[in-house]
Design a protein around this motif. Structure first.
Motif, PDB file in Angstrom:
ATOM      1  N   SER A 147       0.817  -1.215   0.000  1.00 29.38           N
ATOM      2  CA  SER A 147       0.000   0.000   0.000  1.00 29.38           C
ATOM      3  C   SER A 147       0.852   1.266   0.000  1.00 29.38           C
ATOM      4  CB  SER A 147      -0.949  -0.003   1.202  1.00 29.38           C
ATOM      5  OG  SER A 147      -0.236   0.010   2.422  1.00 29.38           O
ATOM      6  N   GLU A 148       1.962   1.241   0.748  1.00 30.49           N
ATOM      7  CA  GLU A 148       2.819   2.432   0.837  1.00 30.49           C
ATOM      8  C   GLU A 148       3.525   2.716  -0.493  1.00 30.49           C
ATOM      9  OE1 GLU A 148       2.364   0.471   4.812  1.00 30.49           O
ATOM     10  OE2 GLU A 148       2.954  -0.200   2.801  1.00 30.49           O
ATOM     11  N   HIS A 149       4.064   1.674  -1.106  1.00 29.39           N
ATOM     12  CA  HIS A 149       4.805   1.882  -2.346  1.00 29.39           C
ATOM     13  C   HIS A 149       3.881   2.182  -3.512  1.00 29.39           C
ATOM     14  CE1 HIS A 149       7.492  -0.411   0.283  1.00 29.39           C
ATOM     15  NE2 HIS A 149       8.441   0.291  -0.274  1.00 29.39           N
ATOM     16  N   ASN A 150       2.691   1.585  -3.488  1.00 36.02           N
ATOM     17  CA  ASN A 150       1.736   1.907  -4.531  1.00 36.02           C
ATOM     18  C   ASN A 150       1.289   3.357  -4.425  1.00 36.02           C
ATOM     19  OD1 ASN A 150      -1.398   1.953  -5.443  1.00 36.02           O
ATOM     20  ND2 ASN A 150      -0.221   0.515  -6.685  1.00 36.02           N
ATOM     21  N   ALA A 151       1.083   3.835  -3.183  1.00 34.58           N
ATOM     22  CA  ALA A 151       0.732   5.240  -2.976  1.00 34.58           C
ATOM     23  C   ALA A 151       1.839   6.157  -3.502  1.00 34.58           C
ATOM     24  CB  ALA A 151       0.485   5.507  -1.496  1.00 34.58           C
ATOM     25  N   LEU A 152       3.090   5.834  -3.153  1.00 36.71           N
ATOM     26  CA  LEU A 152       4.214   6.648  -3.619  1.00 36.71           C
ATOM     27  C   LEU A 152       4.351   6.577  -5.137  1.00 36.71           C
ATOM     28  CD1 LEU A 152       6.810   5.811  -0.834  1.00 36.71           C
ATOM     29  CD2 LEU A 152       5.730   8.033  -1.241  1.00 36.71           C
ATOM     30  N   PHE A 153       4.144   5.403  -5.712  1.00 37.04           N
ATOM     31  CA  PHE A 153       4.187   5.226  -7.167  1.00 37.04           C
ATOM     32  C   PHE A 153       3.229   6.209  -7.838  1.00 37.04           C
ATOM     33  CE2 PHE A 153       2.739   3.272 -11.110  1.00 37.04           C
ATOM     34  CZ  PHE A 153       3.894   2.738 -11.676  1.00 37.04           C
ATOM     35  N   GLN A 154       2.002   6.305  -7.305  1.00 39.26           N
ATOM     36  CA  GLN A 154       1.012   7.191  -7.902  1.00 39.26           C
ATOM     37  C   GLN A 154       1.373   8.662  -7.694  1.00 39.26           C
ATOM     38  OE1 GLN A 154      -3.204   6.046  -7.664  1.00 39.26           O
ATOM     39  NE2 GLN A 154      -2.574   4.254  -6.464  1.00 39.26           N
ATOM     40  N   GLY A 244       1.241   7.094   1.772  1.00 42.16           N
ATOM     41  CA  GLY A 244       2.487   7.634   1.252  1.00 42.16           C
ATOM     42  C   GLY A 244       2.424   9.144   1.162  1.00 42.16           C
ATOM     43  N   ILE A 245       3.577   9.775   1.315  1.00 38.07           N
ATOM     44  CA  ILE A 245       3.674  11.238   1.269  1.00 38.07           C
ATOM     45  C   ILE A 245       4.917  11.604   0.458  1.00 38.07           C
ATOM     46  CG2 ILE A 245       3.917  13.370   2.638  1.00 38.07           C
ATOM     47  CD1 ILE A 245       2.815  11.748   5.051  1.00 38.07           C
ATOM     48  N   ILE A 246       4.803  12.614  -0.382  1.00 36.51           N
ATOM     49  CA  ILE A 246       6.005  13.184  -0.994  1.00 36.51           C
ATOM     50  C   ILE A 246       6.127  14.630  -0.539  1.00 36.51           C
ATOM     51  CG2 ILE A 246       6.066  11.641  -2.984  1.00 36.51           C
ATOM     52  CD1 ILE A 246       4.891  13.892  -4.684  1.00 36.51           C
ATOM     53  N   GLU A 247       7.355  15.011  -0.219  1.00 34.73           N
ATOM     54  CA  GLU A 247       7.641  16.390   0.168  1.00 34.73           C
ATOM     55  C   GLU A 247       8.328  17.083  -0.994  1.00 34.73           C
ATOM     56  OE1 GLU A 247       9.981  19.020   3.584  1.00 34.73           O
ATOM     57  OE2 GLU A 247      10.220  16.833   3.509  1.00 34.73           O
ATOM     58  N   THR A 248       7.798  18.210  -1.416  1.00 31.16           N
ATOM     59  CA  THR A 248       8.382  18.939  -2.531  1.00 31.16           C
ATOM     60  C   THR A 248       9.439  19.929  -2.029  1.00 31.16           C
ATOM     61  OG1 THR A 248       6.531  20.503  -2.425  1.00 31.16           O
ATOM     62  CG2 THR A 248       6.340  18.684  -3.983  1.00 31.16           C
ATOM     63  N   LEU A 249      10.187  20.499  -2.954  1.00 30.82           N
ATOM     64  CA  LEU A 249      11.317  21.344  -2.584  1.00 30.82           C
ATOM     65  C   LEU A 249      10.907  22.544  -1.742  1.00 30.82           C
ATOM     66  CD1 LEU A 249      13.469  21.407  -5.869  1.00 30.82           C
ATOM     67  CD2 LEU A 249      13.862  20.079  -3.780  1.00 30.82           C
ATOM     68  N   ASP A 250       9.681  23.018  -1.942  1.00 26.22           N
ATOM     69  CA  ASP A 250       9.253  24.198  -1.188  1.00 26.22           C
ATOM     70  C   ASP A 250       8.731  23.846   0.204  1.00 26.22           C
ATOM     71  OD1 ASP A 250       6.830  23.028  -1.756  1.00 26.22           O
ATOM     72  OD2 ASP A 250       6.025  24.691  -2.938  1.00 26.22           O
ATOM     73  N   GLY A 251       8.742  22.543   0.566  1.00 27.05           N
ATOM     74  CA  GLY A 251       8.301  22.132   1.896  1.00 27.05           C
ATOM     75  C   GLY A 251       6.864  21.675   1.978  1.00 27.05           C
ATOM     76  N   ALA A 252       6.110  21.774   0.860  1.00 29.89           N
ATOM     77  CA  ALA A 252       4.739  21.277   0.855  1.00 29.89           C
ATOM     78  C   ALA A 252       4.749  19.747   0.786  1.00 29.89           C
ATOM     79  CB  ALA A 252       3.972  21.847  -0.334  1.00 29.89           C
ATOM     80  N   CYS A 253       3.675  19.126   1.294  1.00 34.65           N
ATOM     81  CA  CYS A 253       3.568  17.669   1.272  1.00 34.65           C
ATOM     82  C   CYS A 253       2.286  17.260   0.550  1.00 34.65           C
ATOM     83  CB  CYS A 253       3.559  17.105   2.691  1.00 34.65           C
ATOM     84  SG  CYS A 253       5.154  17.224   3.531  1.00 34.65           S
ATOM     85  N   PHE A 271      -4.909  -2.802 -13.245  1.00 38.40           N
ATOM     86  CA  PHE A 271      -5.405  -1.977 -14.348  1.00 38.40           C
ATOM     87  C   PHE A 271      -4.325  -1.083 -14.968  1.00 38.40           C
ATOM     88  CE2 PHE A 271      -9.688  -2.895 -12.679  1.00 38.40           C
ATOM     89  CZ  PHE A 271     -10.380  -3.092 -13.871  1.00 38.40           C
ATOM     90  N   TYR A 272      -3.306  -0.737 -14.198  1.00 36.64           N
ATOM     91  CA  TYR A 272      -2.311   0.227 -14.663  1.00 36.64           C
ATOM     92  C   TYR A 272      -1.788  -0.165 -16.052  1.00 36.64           C
ATOM     93  CZ  TYR A 272       1.675   3.350 -14.674  1.00 36.64           C
ATOM     94  OH  TYR A 272       2.565   4.341 -15.004  1.00 36.64           O
ATOM     95  N   PRO A 273      -1.632   0.809 -16.971  1.00 39.92           N
ATOM     96  CA  PRO A 273      -1.636   2.267 -16.787  1.00 39.92           C
ATOM     97  C   PRO A 273      -3.009   2.939 -16.934  1.00 39.92           C
ATOM     98  CG  PRO A 273      -0.885   1.751 -18.985  1.00 39.92           C
ATOM     99  CD  PRO A 273      -1.109   0.428 -18.296  1.00 39.92           C
TER     100      PRO A 273
END
Length: 386
Positions: A147-154, A244-253, A271-273
């Motif tokens: 679940s975590e890696h699939n979230a990050l993948f998306q 999953g969370i991604i943090e962008t360069l400006d500090g937003a998540c 189903f992907y893609p």
């Protein structure tokens, strides 16, 4: 109809995959699957889906269903897993077996040009450099099912790589998130298997209790997405709603949030893609209520530190980490060692087994075998034999 092969159909990911296949009968056809020893499940799934071939991997059950059941061919033993994934009718392979034994059928699927929905994290952890070389060579599409890696993948797919400062894996904290530290040494197997939010198999549930599962996922994320270990972070999130969370360069998540059910990442990977075409489970944001995030307590979860240590060392160090953990968890589940002995055995293996950088599968398998033998020797030497 897209043909699907499911390795490990009797486990939690496998059973969730069956739920998705039932929900999308017009889109997918189950062409092959494996079970370890659950013969009744195997027979019922054969009657429901009429696959071409299945495999029963428990060596003690050789010949239990004969060579055919209904119109389905029956194979036996772990070596037969590769036969399931290379069928011409199979387009997607869901690798849901637990442990390093998933590597050979995964390689067979890569070489056969199948899309791989990978839930067998140990294959990437143990053999990551080799698997990535083969994926690049054969142009394989590999979609993570965790679940975590699939979230990050998306999330990563929707954001420029150059704008991502860090990727963040969430962890529930497992069965002992709030237990006083001094009590950890005396916890029982039953307590460890009482996960607060997920229903999983015993091995992965014990891994979760010590956050070693998250350590494995950190290494897996490194090989899946190419981020350095300094760019991969872990947070405790008790509600298990944000995966999953991604943090962008400006500090937003940016975060991916859903009800904690494996049907979401499984359907996405099948189903992907193209997107999943209909509602799976309706849970509006108002039902989420509270979302909490905490840094992990490394005194409570020493296995997470060891995972980063192994990942940064590279080579066969992640192989040693995984094999030592598999053996130690098995000993704990047999009530032969304490829960806190698991990271201690892993640390001993990482410190005492020389690291190497093999070019082929056999080099990694040899290190895997060496580690398992080492753990058994350490166990006996520790004077805790039954």
């Amino acid at each position: 109809m897209v043909g699907v092969s499911v390795l490990g159909i009797s486990g939690s990911v496998g059973s969730s995959t069956v739920k998705v296949l039932r929900q999308f009968k017009e889109s997918f056809s189950l062409r092959s699957f494996s079970v370890h020893s659950n013969l009744e499940l195997a027979k019922s799934l054969i009657e429901e889906f009429s696959p071409e071939v299945i495999s029963i991997t428990d060596s003690k059950l050789e010949g239990a269903l004969g060579s055919k059941y209904k119109s389905t061919s029956i194979l036996y033993g772990e070596d037969s897993l590769s036969n399931l994934v290379t069928l011409s009718s199979v387009k997607v392979v869901v690798t849901a077996v637990v442990g390093a034994r998933g590597v050979r059928p995964t390689i067979a699927a890569i070489e056969a040009g199948k899309k791989i929905a990978i839930a067998n994290k140990e294959t990437l952890v143990t053999f990551g450099p080799l698997i990535n070389r083969l994926v690049a060579k054969y142009g394989t599409l590999m979609v993570p099912v965790d679940s975590e890696h699939n979230a990050l993948f998306q999330l990563i797919e929707k954001e420029k790589r150059s704008n991502i400062r860090a990727i963040i894996l969430t962890a529930s904290g497992g069965s002992f998130r709030t237990l006083p530290l001094e009590e950890l040494e005396h916890v029982s197997v039953k307590q460890a298997l009482n996960h607060p939010t997920w229903s999983m198999g015993p091995k992965i549930t014990v891994d979760s209790a010590g956050l070693i599962n998250k350590g494995l996922e950190v290494i897996e994320a490194h090989f899946l997405f190419g981020f350095s270990y300094d760019e991969i972070e872990v947070v405790i999130h008790p509600q298990s709603l944000t995966h999953g969370i991604i943090e962008t360069l400006d500090g937003a998540c940016l975060q991916y949030t859903s009800h904690p059910d494996m049907v979401y990442p499984i359907a996405h990977s099948l189903f992907y893609p193209t997107p999943t075409p209909k509602m799976l489970i309706e849970r509006k944001p108002a039902t989420w209520k509270t979302l909490e995030f905490f840094p992990p307590d490394l005194n409570r979860y020493p296995g997470l530190t060891l995972a980063y240590q192994a990942g940064r060392a590279g080579g066969t160090a992640p192989s040693v980490f995984n094999a030592a953990n598999e053996e130690a968890v098995a000993l704990f589940l047999e009530e032969r060692i304490s829960f806190t002995a698991i990271p201690k055995l892993i640390e001993s293996a990482l410190n005492q087994i020389p690291n190497s950088f093999p070019e082929d599968l056999e080099g990694y398998l040899e290190k895997d075998r060496e580690t398992r033998e080492f753990i058994q020797r350490e166990f006996v030497k520790g004077g805790v034999t039954p």
